[in-house]
Structures are given as structure tokens and as C-alpha cells.
Write a protein that holds these residues in place. Sequence first.
Motif, PDB file in Angstrom:
ATOM      1  N   GLN A  60       0.813  -1.220   0.000  1.00  0.00           N
ATOM      2  CA  GLN A  60       0.000   0.000   0.000  1.00  0.00           C
ATOM      3  C   GLN A  60       0.844   1.266   0.000  1.00  0.00           C
ATOM      4  OE1 GLN A  60      -2.514  -0.743   3.409  1.00  0.00           O
ATOM      5  NE2 GLN A  60      -4.265  -1.332   2.119  1.00  0.00           N
ATOM      6  N   ASN A  61       1.946   1.239   0.711  1.00  0.00           N
ATOM      7  CA  ASN A  61       2.620   2.515   0.992  1.00  0.00           C
ATOM      8  C   ASN A  61       3.968   2.722   0.314  1.00  0.00           C
ATOM      9  OD1 ASN A  61       0.476   3.144   2.645  1.00  0.00           O
ATOM     10  ND2 ASN A  61       1.422   2.159   4.416  1.00  0.00           N
ATOM     11  N   MET A  62       4.592   1.651  -0.142  1.00  0.00           N
ATOM     12  CA  MET A  62       5.933   1.840  -0.692  1.00  0.00           C
ATOM     13  C   MET A  62       5.834   2.123  -2.192  1.00  0.00           C
ATOM     14  SD  MET A  62       9.065  -0.740   0.061  1.00  0.00           S
ATOM     15  CE  MET A  62      10.422  -0.683  -1.110  1.00  0.00           C
ATOM     16  N   ASP A  63       6.828   2.811  -2.711  1.00  0.00           N
ATOM     17  CA  ASP A  63       6.898   3.061  -4.153  1.00  0.00           C
ATOM     18  C   ASP A  63       6.842   1.716  -4.892  1.00  0.00           C
ATOM     19  OD1 ASP A  63       7.593   3.581  -6.749  1.00  0.00           O
ATOM     20  OD2 ASP A  63       9.475   4.612  -6.282  1.00  0.00           O
ATOM     21  N   SER A  64       5.810   1.566  -5.702  1.00  0.00           N
ATOM     22  CA  SER A  64       5.569   0.282  -6.371  1.00  0.00           C
ATOM     23  C   SER A  64       6.767  -0.156  -7.218  1.00  0.00           C
ATOM     24  CB  SER A  64       4.298   0.382  -7.219  1.00  0.00           C
ATOM     25  OG  SER A  64       4.069  -0.804  -7.913  1.00  0.00           O
ATOM     26  N   LEU A  65       7.439   0.801  -7.829  1.00  0.00           N
ATOM     27  CA  LEU A  65       8.616   0.443  -8.638  1.00  0.00           C
ATOM     28  C   LEU A  65       9.656  -0.266  -7.779  1.00  0.00           C
ATOM     29  CD1 LEU A  65       9.768   3.282 -11.070  1.00  0.00           C
ATOM     30  CD2 LEU A  65       8.980   0.977 -11.626  1.00  0.00           C
ATOM     31  N   LYS A  66       9.842   0.260  -6.560  1.00  0.00           N
ATOM     32  CA  LYS A  66      10.857  -0.335  -5.679  1.00  0.00           C
ATOM     33  C   LYS A  66      10.431  -1.703  -5.158  1.00  0.00           C
ATOM     34  CE  LYS A  66      13.518   3.629  -4.339  1.00  0.00           C
ATOM     35  NZ  LYS A  66      13.696   4.689  -3.354  1.00  0.00           N
ATOM     36  N   VAL A  67       9.146  -1.850  -4.890  1.00  0.00           N
ATOM     37  CA  VAL A  67       8.641  -3.130  -4.375  1.00  0.00           C
ATOM     38  C   VAL A  67       8.923  -4.263  -5.357  1.00  0.00           C
ATOM     39  CG1 VAL A  67       6.568  -4.426  -3.714  1.00  0.00           C
ATOM     40  CG2 VAL A  67       6.805  -2.027  -3.033  1.00  0.00           C
ATOM     41  N   HIS A  68       8.761  -3.943  -6.657  1.00  0.00           N
ATOM     42  CA  HIS A  68       8.777  -5.023  -7.642  1.00  0.00           C
ATOM     43  C   HIS A  68      10.054  -5.112  -8.476  1.00  0.00           C
ATOM     44  CE1 HIS A  68       4.628  -5.995  -6.721  1.00  0.00           C
ATOM     45  NE2 HIS A  68       4.287  -4.733  -6.873  1.00  0.00           N
ATOM     46  N   SER A  69      11.035  -4.245  -8.200  1.00  0.00           N
ATOM     47  CA  SER A  69      12.205  -4.270  -9.081  1.00  0.00           C
ATOM     48  C   SER A  69      13.173  -5.393  -8.690  1.00  0.00           C
ATOM     49  CB  SER A  69      12.908  -2.909  -9.077  1.00  0.00           C
ATOM     50  OG  SER A  69      13.654  -2.753  -7.904  1.00  0.00           O
TER      51      SER A  69
ATOM     52  N   ALA B  47       4.106  -1.465 -12.055  1.00  0.00           N
ATOM     53  CA  ALA B  47       3.164  -2.567 -12.279  1.00  0.00           C
ATOM     54  C   ALA B  47       1.751  -1.992 -12.365  1.00  0.00           C
ATOM     55  CB  ALA B  47       3.261  -3.566 -11.147  1.00  0.00           C
ATOM     56  N   PRO B  48       0.878  -2.600 -13.171  1.00  0.00           N
ATOM     57  CA  PRO B  48      -0.516  -2.137 -13.205  1.00  0.00           C
ATOM     58  C   PRO B  48      -1.089  -2.122 -11.784  1.00  0.00           C
ATOM     59  CG  PRO B  48      -0.150  -3.838 -14.866  1.00  0.00           C
ATOM     60  CD  PRO B  48       1.100  -3.759 -14.044  1.00  0.00           C
ATOM     61  N   ALA B  49      -1.972  -1.148 -11.513  1.00  0.00           N
ATOM     62  CA  ALA B  49      -2.528  -1.009 -10.156  1.00  0.00           C
ATOM     63  C   ALA B  49      -3.221  -2.291  -9.706  1.00  0.00           C
ATOM     64  CB  ALA B  49      -3.501   0.165 -10.122  1.00  0.00           C
ATOM     65  N   SER B  50      -3.771  -3.040 -10.643  1.00  0.00           N
ATOM     66  CA  SER B  50      -4.487  -4.263 -10.289  1.00  0.00           C
ATOM     67  C   SER B  50      -3.573  -5.297  -9.631  1.00  0.00           C
ATOM     68  CB  SER B  50      -5.149  -4.869 -11.523  1.00  0.00           C
ATOM     69  OG  SER B  50      -4.155  -5.220 -12.453  1.00  0.00           O
ATOM     70  N   VAL B  51      -2.277  -5.223  -9.911  1.00  0.00           N
ATOM     71  CA  VAL B  51      -1.342  -6.200  -9.328  1.00  0.00           C
ATOM     72  C   VAL B  51      -1.309  -6.050  -7.808  1.00  0.00           C
ATOM     73  CG1 VAL B  51       1.122  -6.733  -9.067  1.00  0.00           C
ATOM     74  CG2 VAL B  51       0.111  -6.595 -11.343  1.00  0.00           C
ATOM     75  N   ASN B  52      -1.038  -4.852  -7.340  1.00  0.00           N
ATOM     76  CA  ASN B  52      -0.992  -4.654  -5.890  1.00  0.00           C
ATOM     77  C   ASN B  52      -2.373  -4.852  -5.270  1.00  0.00           C
ATOM     78  OD1 ASN B  52       1.694  -4.162  -6.136  1.00  0.00           O
ATOM     79  ND2 ASN B  52       1.625  -2.020  -5.489  1.00  0.00           N
ATOM     80  N   ALA B  53      -3.412  -4.385  -5.961  1.00  0.00           N
ATOM     81  CA  ALA B  53      -4.770  -4.540  -5.433  1.00  0.00           C
ATOM     82  C   ALA B  53      -5.110  -6.021  -5.282  1.00  0.00           C
ATOM     83  CB  ALA B  53      -5.772  -3.839  -6.347  1.00  0.00           C
ATOM     84  N   SER B 242       7.946 -14.709 -18.847  1.00  0.00           N
ATOM     85  CA  SER B 242       8.146 -14.017 -17.575  1.00  0.00           C
ATOM     86  C   SER B 242       7.198 -12.832 -17.503  1.00  0.00           C
ATOM     87  CB  SER B 242       9.583 -13.515 -17.492  1.00  0.00           C
ATOM     88  OG  SER B 242       9.731 -12.627 -16.413  1.00  0.00           O
ATOM     89  N   PHE B 243       6.756 -12.518 -16.299  1.00  0.00           N
ATOM     90  CA  PHE B 243       5.967 -11.307 -16.089  1.00  0.00           C
ATOM     91  C   PHE B 243       6.857 -10.128 -15.675  1.00  0.00           C
ATOM     92  CE2 PHE B 243       2.925 -14.761 -15.602  1.00  0.00           C
ATOM     93  CZ  PHE B 243       1.863 -14.312 -16.370  1.00  0.00           C
ATOM     94  N   SER B 244       8.171 -10.326 -15.749  1.00  0.00           N
ATOM     95  CA  SER B 244       9.103  -9.278 -15.324  1.00  0.00           C
ATOM     96  C   SER B 244       8.901  -7.983 -16.097  1.00  0.00           C
ATOM     97  CB  SER B 244      10.547  -9.746 -15.523  1.00  0.00           C
ATOM     98  OG  SER B 244      10.836 -10.822 -14.678  1.00  0.00           O
ATOM     99  N   LYS B 245       8.652  -8.110 -17.380  1.00  0.00           N
ATOM    100  CA  LYS B 245       8.497  -6.919 -18.211  1.00  0.00           C
ATOM    101  C   LYS B 245       7.028  -6.613 -18.476  1.00  0.00           C
ATOM    102  CE  LYS B 245      12.977  -7.601 -18.590  1.00  0.00           C
ATOM    103  NZ  LYS B 245      13.748  -8.686 -17.994  1.00  0.00           N
ATOM    104  N   SER B 246       6.233  -7.631 -18.747  1.00  0.00           N
ATOM    105  CA  SER B 246       4.836  -7.372 -19.145  1.00  0.00           C
ATOM    106  C   SER B 246       4.043  -6.775 -17.997  1.00  0.00           C
ATOM    107  CB  SER B 246       4.171  -8.660 -19.633  1.00  0.00           C
ATOM    108  OG  SER B 246       4.113  -9.610 -18.600  1.00  0.00           O
ATOM    109  N   LEU B 247       4.350  -7.157 -16.764  1.00  0.00           N
ATOM    110  CA  LEU B 247       3.666  -6.572 -15.605  1.00  0.00           C
ATOM    111  C   LEU B 247       4.654  -5.816 -14.700  1.00  0.00           C
ATOM    112  CD1 LEU B 247       1.174  -9.430 -14.546  1.00  0.00           C
ATOM    113  CD2 LEU B 247       0.690  -7.410 -15.937  1.00  0.00           C
ATOM    114  N   SER B 248       5.867  -5.609 -15.185  1.00  0.00           N
ATOM    115  CA  SER B 248       6.902  -4.913 -14.390  1.00  0.00           C
ATOM    116  C   SER B 248       7.110  -5.556 -13.025  1.00  0.00           C
ATOM    117  CB  SER B 248       6.548  -3.423 -14.215  1.00  0.00           C
ATOM    118  OG  SER B 248       6.702  -2.742 -15.429  1.00  0.00           O
ATOM    119  N   LEU B 249       7.287  -6.878 -13.022  1.00  0.00           N
ATOM    120  CA  LEU B 249       7.467  -7.611 -11.765  1.00  0.00           C
ATOM    121  C   LEU B 249       8.793  -8.375 -11.722  1.00  0.00           C
ATOM    122  CD1 LEU B 249       3.868  -9.161 -11.356  1.00  0.00           C
ATOM    123  CD2 LEU B 249       4.773  -7.062 -10.324  1.00  0.00           C
TER     124      LEU B 249
END
Lengths: 395, 395
Positions: A60-69, B47-53, B242-249
Amino acid sequence: MISQKMKQMVEQSAAMSAMFTEGKRLAAIYGAENVYDFGIGNPNVKAPASVNATAIEILQNMDSLKVHSYTDSSGIPAARKAIAESLNHRFGTNYDESNLVMTVGAAGGLNVILKVLLDAGDEVLTFAPYFGEYDNYVMNVGGVLHPVPPNPPDFLPDVDALSACITPKTKAIIINSPNNPTGVIYDAGTIEKIAAVLRQKSAEYGTDIYIIADEPYRELAYDGVEVPYIPNFYENTIVAYSFSKSLSLPGDRIGYLVIPSTVSDFAEVSMGAAIANRVLGFVNAPALQQMVVAKCCEETTDVAFYNANRELLYNALQEYGYSCAKPQGAFYLFVKALEDDDKAFCEKAKEYRLLVTPGSAFGCKGYVRISYCVARETIENSLPSFKALAESYKK
Amino acid sequence: MISQKMKQMVEQSAAMSAMFTEGKRLAAIYGAENVYDFGIGNPNVKAPASVNATAIEILQNMDSLKVHSYTDSSGIPAARKAIAESLNHRFGTNYDESNLVMTVGAAGGLNVILKVLLDAGDEVLTFAPYFGEYDNYVMNVGGVLHPVPPNPPDFLPDVDALSACITPKTKAIIINSPNNPTGVIYDAGTIEKIAAVLRQKSAEYGTDIYIIADEPYRELAYDGVEVPYIPNFYENTIVAYSFSKSLSLPGDRIGYLVIPSTVSDFAEVSMGAAIANRVLGFVNAPALQQMVVAKCCEETTDVAFYNANRELLYNALQEYGYSCAKPQGAFYLFVKALEDDDKAFCEKAKEYRLLVTPGSAFGCKGYVRISYCVARETIENSLPSFKALAESYKK
């Protein structure tokens, strides 16, 4: 056309995964509540509430880019630091982030460190009975696993037998305490004897022999027994840890290696571990999970739950005439089969809808492993079956 | 004492990870905003917002035991089914969960499938330039990677050269389109020619030759160019996704293998992949991430963002006198170095605080890879440096 090695593995694949499938098949026939699956080490205690709360807070709170990189191959420095500090606090060590490598569970960590240490043909020892995957992990990097023969009935390591197994090609010994499958915890005196033998043989052959301490069950100890921290006994010890059991996160695939600065060729081993994480295709331990365990590494699972399961099942099996060393840790009983052929005994047990794993899958025939990390009701409801199974052998 | 192989790796470790560290070092000296790091493929789109949601929803509402437990070695059946249906819908295939194996990214998937297919000494082909880790992945299982020589300046595969490289020991060819490092997408005609050569050589030698389609960049295609779905062209194709690029994960380590029922020895390959996932120490792809991508697999990243980066950087470099094939996919430019020695050119670029990767790390000397999955400002701010670098060669 698959590889010859893989063909053998498909054929041998055996106990562990077959059990998984067999449980599902019998459950479909008899109903899940009437099949007593003691085959798998899938914890039945929920992760501490802080685990999910921490994950949600990060998402919820961390920069999403950092969470998933991508993280560094050896893991997020802050996560490694947090764990290092926790270990220092618990074991009087002096680690920092350079001593930690985050891994895809202990299984990932073991593969990483074996990749670092072993050349083709190198030997690795372990005490039987042992987790059968060690054979595969060592084989993955072209090494050979030599089990030191089992030492029933208490299954404490036979240090003389260990000494006899060491050769100039011995690169490492995998020690797993609390032990899967016996539940035995190696006491300080035993660890000291092992260390002395390794020092003597290293000196004799002019080699480095590493202890790889596989410790997924470290936090699961009963009756106030202390689990000796092996790096404090032997300088060439690398620890492979997992949060699969301590935080009930087996599916999350998160663990770490501890590489103390005292190990031989520390810089190369440490750099090699980061490289191995990358080239073996792990790349990095899952990033979110790294952040979660960094915050939750001082939490632990509900040991009392497992202890109550242990008491219930151990006492009942004793009463029915089974014999087994009372385990001090982990969540397994290693019970003497009621006939010589442990596989035949497992087949017989299935007639009573009991799924247990043959000891031969752990390099120790004539025994079976019963995994008691299950719901209380599973144990309660299974007791008549265990009793009937024992009685069927008395006729 | 680490292994001989690992000693070499520590020495060669090279471009990819050195770049990572070098960026940090220069950033510490000059400030992060003054160092232009084009070295790493770490997506700069969230990542698309739906990923974290979706992840939060699972963590809040699902039975915590189920969220965190081991999954089947091949992955959660429902996740595999959801992805199979998505693929069927997109590519007119007829997959079900038995055709999918969830993996720790494409890197995990590639290691798994190579473990299944290769015996020691077996050969794997790939078209240069290629992702340098393929060498390691193939070496991990005792195989040998033979690159088919590069075909500049457009870098479309040279199918005659491929044909000349195939031997009776050729088990597979790794095809990576959209390509890292060139950004080239192989058109349908090219795939057909490759398929024809593989069929002819399989028949000639009485062997199975698999295509391993490494497709982390599948969704990143520009100008409306279609990325041919290789299993529809060649029956013995296995896809590593991989979902590394398509979903930025990338940090989440989540991907899958597609093993179509049409591949030779499907049952063994499929069972072998589940076993390989286990014995290589992945055990299962991270469970939470499996559930997340099952729900989000039809989402995609902000391709327009990468496209704008591509146009900006490509046009500027053209103007400054650099030459490169305009990439149709992925997020890399593969640019001719301004001197013969690409490593020397990369060193020179560092003087201008530009971090780029030498083509020799991809089996193609004389070029450099520029990864444009960076913030827009990084490209904008870097342009004077690229210009000055080009001018330094005109003196």
C-alpha cells in the motif's frame, strides 16, 4: 527425448511427490477427512499475523517500482542487515549485510552454495537418515553425496563413521539439526566432536571442509532444548536457512545463506553465492518476501501447537507398540516399521488410509517418517487407524 | 576453496553485474541524476494497479494457510488454467493446466527445461547476439551453447548459418524474439524458415530438436508489429515466459513454461519439468505471485511509455551519427560502437557518465546495448553526453 538423468529421476521421483498425489487420490475416494496424510512437511500453523500485515503495508505505501524491481543478486542490503542484526542478537555473532545472501528458501540456498563449492566429482557427506533431495542438489553440480550410515535407535551422528568417510575429495558435510526425518537435535558435545574430526582431516589432507548447516527447523525445538549454533563451533560453517517453517511461508520461497567472514576464501565464496543465485536462474529471492521477513524475522511460529501434536502422537504410538526416538525438534517422528520392508509397510498403512513416507527415501530402510505438522483432528482421527495397523501385525 | 568453474565465473562475471555496481559507484560520486545508467533491464514503468490490489485482496481475504503453503511443483492448477485460457484466447491454442508449469521467472523456466532435455555434452544453439546468461544456463546442466554467428546490420537470423550449426547432438535452439539485445522481432517468414530447417535436420539425424522460445519481451512490440507465436509454427516448441516486463514484476520472480501437448515425449517432458522445478531448488514458483498473475495475466504494461523512450533516443542517436537497426520490440537499442573495441568504447562512454553494455557480453563484438527502460528524464538529460561522446570520435 528427455535426458538420461531426468529419465531416472522421473522413474525414481518417488516418495515425496508421489505421496502428494496419492493423498489427493485417496481423499477424492474416501473424503479428505478420512485420509490421514502424514507425508508432507506443509505447516498447519498460520503465518504470524504480522507477516500479512507487513506485506499489505509495503504494497500500500511503498513506491511500487521499488517493491517489484530486481534486487541485488545477494538480496536487498537492508533486509540482509536486519537479519544479520537479529542473528547477532541471538547468537553473539558479529555479522553485517556482507555475511547474508537472500535465497529462494533453504533449497535455493543449498543449490547456490553447492554450485559455489563443488567441482565435478567432489564429495559431500551427510548423516543418514537425511532429506532425500540432498542427492539431487549435489548431483545438480556434478558432485556425489556419500551418506554416513545411520546410527539407530537414537540417530545421533556416529562421528567415527564420519571420520572414516572423509577423503581428499570431501568438500562439505551437510548437517541438518533439528533433523528431518528423525527430529533429533545434535547437542553441543556432538557438534564439537564433528568439528574436531573435520579440523583433523582438513589438516591431514590440506583441504577445506565446509559444514553446510541446513536449518529450516531451527526454531522448532521442544522441552527447552537449545539448538547449538554451528558457526560458533566450527569456523568453516555456512548456514542455509528458510522461513518455510519458522514463519509458515513454504510457498513464498524465502530464506538465506549465512556466510561468516571466518570461512576459508570468504570473498570468493560470498561473491560466488551472488553469482550462483543469478546463473542458476533464481536471479534474486522474491523481493516482497525479502522485505517482509526483514521486518518479521524475530517472530516465530506456534511451537506449542506442534509440541502438542508431538506429545499426542508420540504417546499414542508408544502405547500401540510402535518404537521411535522421541524427537526434540522439527515436526517428524521416525518410527520403526513393523516389518523389515518399509515400503511394504507404507503400502499396508494405506489400507488404513494412513500416508507415511518410507525411510528408504531418507537413506534408512526399516523406518517410516510421520510428519505431524497437520491439523490436530487429523492426528486424533487417525489414532484408531494406527492402532489397527499395529494390531494387524500381531495376528 | 571455491570450484574451478565458479572461479572462472567470478572472474568473467562481467558486464551485467559489474554495470549494476558501477552505476551505484558513479552515482555516489556525481549524484544519481548525473549518471545515465543504460545498463540494466529493470523496468521503469510501475506494475498495473491491479497487481498490488489483487495481492492485497488475497492477503486480506484468503485463508492464510492456503496463501503461503507449498504449491504443486508445477504450480497452482487454477493459476495454470487461467493462463492457459488467456493464451488460448490470444493465440488460438487449445491448452489446459497440464500444458503450463509456473516458474521462478523465465530464468527459472529456462533452467528447468534445459535440465529436463540435456545430457552432458548436448548442444544448444542460439542466434547471436544473445542474452549472455544462456551460456551459464546451458553450462549448469553440462551442455554446450553454440551461438549462430550474428547477421548485421538488421540482425535477422541467418537460417543457412543455423543449418550449418546443427549436429546430431543438437537438442534445442533458444529463440528470443523480441530480442535482447537488438530489439528485433522475427517475422513469420523467418520463423517458418527456421522450422523447416529444424524439421529437415531432425529427420536427417533421427533426433528431436526443440525450440525454446524465451519470451519475456513478447508484449513489448511497437508500430503494430505482431510477434509470431512460435508454437503455432513448430510443434516442438516450449515457451519460457516471464511477467518481469509485461507486468513490471522482475523482483517477484514469476513466469511460466508452456509445454504444448504436441511436443515429442510430452508426458515425460511435462513430468520432468515439475521434477526439475523441485530438484533445482525452486520447489515452486512463489505462491502469492502465482495467484496474482493468474488474475492479472491479461493486463499489460505501458508500452506507449517505452515507445516514446525508443523514439526519443533512437532519433537523437541517429542525428548524432550513431547507427543501429530501429528496434521493433523489447527495450534495447543495439548500437554500433564508434571504435572497433566495444569494451574500450564502453570505458570511453563512462567518461561521459554513460553506462552501456558491450556487445561482446552478447556474443557480438563492435556493438553496445543501450537499455531504454529508464525514466524519460534520464534519456533527456543524457543526450548531451551521447552527442559529446560521438563528437569525441570525430576529432
